[in-house]
Design an enzyme around this catalytic site. Sequence first.
Site, PDB file in Angstrom:
ATOM      1  N   ASN A 234      -6.234 -60.971  60.641  1.00  0.00           N
ATOM      2  CA  ASN A 234      -5.650 -60.434  59.412  1.00  0.00           C
ATOM      3  C   ASN A 234      -5.453 -58.918  59.593  1.00  0.00           C
ATOM      4  O   ASN A 234      -6.429 -58.169  59.575  1.00  0.00           O
ATOM      5  CB  ASN A 234      -6.587 -60.717  58.226  1.00  0.00           C
ATOM      6  CG  ASN A 234      -6.048 -60.139  56.932  1.00  0.00           C
ATOM      7  OD1 ASN A 234      -4.977 -59.529  56.906  1.00  0.00           O
ATOM      8  ND2 ASN A 234      -6.797 -60.332  55.856  1.00  0.00           N
ATOM      9  N   PRO A 235      -4.208 -58.474  59.750  1.00  0.00           N
ATOM     10  CA  PRO A 235      -3.988 -57.043  60.015  1.00  0.00           C
ATOM     11  C   PRO A 235      -4.314 -56.151  58.818  1.00  0.00           C
ATOM     12  O   PRO A 235      -4.428 -54.942  58.968  1.00  0.00           O
ATOM     13  CB  PRO A 235      -2.493 -56.969  60.374  1.00  0.00           C
ATOM     14  CG  PRO A 235      -1.885 -58.191  59.791  1.00  0.00           C
ATOM     15  CD  PRO A 235      -2.939 -59.236  59.715  1.00  0.00           C
ATOM     16  N   GLY A 308     -11.323 -60.483  61.011  1.00  0.00           N
ATOM     17  CA  GLY A 308     -11.079 -59.941  59.682  1.00  0.00           C
ATOM     18  C   GLY A 308     -12.350 -59.985  58.859  1.00  0.00           C
ATOM     19  O   GLY A 308     -13.457 -59.910  59.406  1.00  0.00           O
ATOM     20  N   ASP A 310     -14.398 -61.676  55.160  1.00  0.00           N
ATOM     21  CA  ASP A 310     -14.819 -62.984  54.658  1.00  0.00           C
ATOM     22  C   ASP A 310     -13.633 -63.840  54.217  1.00  0.00           C
ATOM     23  O   ASP A 310     -13.646 -65.061  54.373  1.00  0.00           O
ATOM     24  CB  ASP A 310     -15.765 -62.797  53.459  1.00  0.00           C
ATOM     25  CG  ASP A 310     -17.061 -62.108  53.867  1.00  0.00           C
ATOM     26  OD1 ASP A 310     -17.255 -61.910  55.082  1.00  0.00           O
ATOM     27  OD2 ASP A 310     -17.856 -61.772  52.974  1.00  0.00           O
ATOM     28  N   GLY A 311     -12.603 -63.178  53.683  1.00  0.00           N
ATOM     29  CA  GLY A 311     -11.457 -63.911  53.142  1.00  0.00           C
ATOM     30  C   GLY A 311     -10.742 -64.728  54.202  1.00  0.00           C
ATOM     31  O   GLY A 311     -10.387 -65.897  53.980  1.00  0.00           O
ATOM     32  N   GLU A 315     -10.380 -68.826  54.513  1.00  0.00           N
ATOM     33  CA  GLU A 315      -9.082 -69.513  54.627  1.00  0.00           C
ATOM     34  C   GLU A 315      -9.067 -70.481  55.813  1.00  0.00           C
ATOM     35  O   GLU A 315      -8.558 -71.590  55.713  1.00  0.00           O
ATOM     36  CB  GLU A 315      -7.961 -68.490  54.810  1.00  0.00           C
ATOM     37  CG  GLU A 315      -7.484 -67.874  53.523  1.00  0.00           C
ATOM     38  CD  GLU A 315      -6.109 -67.234  53.703  1.00  0.00           C
ATOM     39  OE1 GLU A 315      -5.356 -67.634  54.599  1.00  0.00           O
ATOM     40  OE2 GLU A 315      -5.797 -66.320  52.911  1.00  0.00           O
ATOM     41  N   GLY A 340     -13.508 -56.753  58.729  1.00  0.00           N
ATOM     42  CA  GLY A 340     -13.117 -56.565  57.333  1.00  0.00           C
ATOM     43  C   GLY A 340     -13.844 -55.400  56.705  1.00  0.00           C
ATOM     44  O   GLY A 340     -14.611 -54.686  57.371  1.00  0.00           O
TER      45      GLY A 340
HETATM   46  N1  LIG Z   1      -0.813 -60.103  56.057  1.00  0.00           N
HETATM   47  C1  LIG Z   1      -1.474 -60.166  54.916  1.00  0.00           C
HETATM   48  N2  LIG Z   1      -1.090 -59.456  53.851  1.00  0.00           N
HETATM   49  C2  LIG Z   1      -1.768 -59.470  52.714  1.00  0.00           C
HETATM   50  N3  LIG Z   1      -2.894 -60.196  52.503  1.00  0.00           N
HETATM   51  C3  LIG Z   1      -3.324 -60.934  53.528  1.00  0.00           C
HETATM   52  C4  LIG Z   1      -2.657 -60.952  54.784  1.00  0.00           C
HETATM   53  N4  LIG Z   1      -3.339 -61.764  55.606  1.00  0.00           N
HETATM   54  C5  LIG Z   1      -4.375 -62.246  54.887  1.00  0.00           C
HETATM   55  N5  LIG Z   1      -4.379 -61.752  53.650  1.00  0.00           N
HETATM   56  C6  LIG Z   1      -5.344 -61.964  52.570  1.00  0.00           C
HETATM   57  O1  LIG Z   1      -6.265 -60.879  52.529  1.00  0.00           O
HETATM   58  C7  LIG Z   1      -7.494 -61.319  51.991  1.00  0.00           C
HETATM   59  C8  LIG Z   1      -8.654 -60.438  52.410  1.00  0.00           C
HETATM   60  O2  LIG Z   1      -8.776 -60.498  53.793  1.00  0.00           O
HETATM   61  P1  LIG Z   1     -10.144 -60.246  54.551  1.00  0.00           P
HETATM   62  O3  LIG Z   1     -11.271 -60.805  53.822  1.00  0.00           O
HETATM   63  O4  LIG Z   1      -9.928 -60.716  55.928  1.00  0.00           O
HETATM   64  O5  LIG Z   1     -10.216 -58.669  54.606  1.00  0.00           O
HETATM   65  P2  LIG Z   1     -11.072 -57.641  53.784  1.00  0.00           P
HETATM   66  O6  LIG Z   1     -10.790 -57.828  52.356  1.00  0.00           O
HETATM   67  O7  LIG Z   1     -10.860 -56.301  54.355  1.00  0.00           O
HETATM   68  O8  LIG Z   1     -12.537 -58.019  54.174  1.00  0.00           O
HETATM   69  P3  LIG Z   1     -13.744 -58.448  53.280  1.00  0.00           P
HETATM   70  O9  LIG Z   1     -13.370 -59.796  52.670  1.00  0.00           O
HETATM   71  O10 LIG Z   1     -14.860 -58.536  54.235  1.00  0.00           O
HETATM   72  O11 LIG Z   1     -13.899 -57.386  52.241  1.00  0.00           O
HETATM   73  C9  LIG Z   1      -7.628 -62.736  52.498  1.00  0.00           C
HETATM   74  O12 LIG Z   1      -8.247 -63.545  51.538  1.00  0.00           O
HETATM   75  C10 LIG Z   1      -6.190 -63.186  52.777  1.00  0.00           C
HETATM   76  O13 LIG Z   1      -5.757 -64.178  51.894  1.00  0.00           O
END
Ligand SMILES: Nc1ncnc2c1ncn2[C@@H]1O[C@H](COP(=O)(O)OP(=O)(O)OP(=O)(O)O)[C@@H](O)[C@H]1O
Length: 377
Positions: A234-235, A308, A310-311, A315, A340
């Site tokens: 997840n970028p 990435g 937890d999200g 997924e 993340g």
């Molecule tokens: N390219 C993208 N653009 C926007 N949202 C995305 C993309 N790829 C994934 N996501 C969404 O972003 C959400 C958050 O991602 P993720 O949990 O990996 O990162 P984070 O929020 O930085 O980390 P944490 O959950 O540890 O706080 C995921 O639930 C996913 O649905």
Amino acid sequence: MEVADLENPTSRSSSQKSSRRSGSRRSQKSAGQQSSPTVFPEKKGKSKSSRQKHLVFDNKDSKKAKNNEQKNDVVDEKSNFSGYEIYSGKLFFDKKNRITGDQISANGKADISDVRLTSKALIWGSSLLSLEDVISVSYSSGVQHFIVHAYPSKKYLFGKTHRVRKDLRFIAPTVEEAISWVTCFAEQNIYVNMLPLPPTSSTEQDLDGPLSGALFDHPPIKCRTPPRILVILNPRSGHGRSCKVFHDKAEPIFKVPSDTLIMQASTYCSALAGFHMEVVKTTHAGHAKSLASTFDFSAFPDGIVCVGGDGIVNEVFNGLLSRSDRAEAVSIPVGIIPAGSDNSLVWTVLGVKDPISASLLIVKEEKISTSPLRLFS
Ligand SMILES: Nc1ncnc2c1ncn2[C@@H]1O[C@H](COP(=O)(O)OP(=O)(O)OP(=O)(O)O)[C@@H](O)[C@H]1O
């Protein structure tokens, strides 16, 4: 000290505590192992004498102990480290990677030490490198040296530790001994990068002759099959820092760009841990779920790695559980590289926070083989 110091046991990695690899040598050869390219041994006769001109090892002192039958316990009271001895002998530790080829100068004699490979560590002088921290060993057929690639923990401020990449180059007295060392590493389930033969000087080539013909007296070095995995990244994770985290910290453990692994001042293309990875960057929320619910298991039989927070992990698991071939899906190994903003899941489940330690766990195939259902039960 580049690796754990026996005088300072606290500097060792906590991952030494458990080792799947303890047990007899025979039991360590997993069924899934496959042969890597045959190692061509040194040509007998002329080639041997030509190489002997470089040697300064004292053969009288050199103690080669291959303990197939009798396993010597290695117990160090100071480090509370134990393991049984796999192999031992004299090796030159080329600290600064400055020695060209296999030649050791008279000055280098002082750096020749008794080295032991045990079921848990590589030990030389007052240094100890846990096998848990070793990613792979690089070797070129027909040379006396090999490189051990590792990420041992290093202490920095306030007792905190972080992992630092070390490429430790050792030179054996003979090609045969180098092959024996590399074989023993492979038998400890450490991946062996078989590199192209380094270019030799025209003189050496003339003396040795081409590496062909009667060069098959050594059995091939066996090592594990390079895993093929799908990486879902997840970028947007970690406030947009996940790509950098992955490419800078994790990816070099699994594979290195062709110009970064240097042996004998020549450049070789090599994969550090020998993984074949396809990296897919998610483009939107829900993308990871759809990838996990549709990807072809046969293309990536060794699992998925989520990069990435937890999200994204959530997924991927939801995607796997939504598949019609759910029974197979829940057995697919899932690894997590924390990148993340909040990585509480990976910390809770795997007990690591940093992407390097998480990558090591994946390389060691310890946590990647946990099924999602078991993870959440
Ligand atoms: N390219 C993208 N653009 C926007 N949202 C995305 C993309 N790829 C994934 N996501 C969404 O972003 C959400 C958050 O991602 P993720 O949990 O990996 O990162 P984070 O929020 O930085 O980390 P944490 O959950 O540890 O706080 C995921 O639930 C996913 O649905």
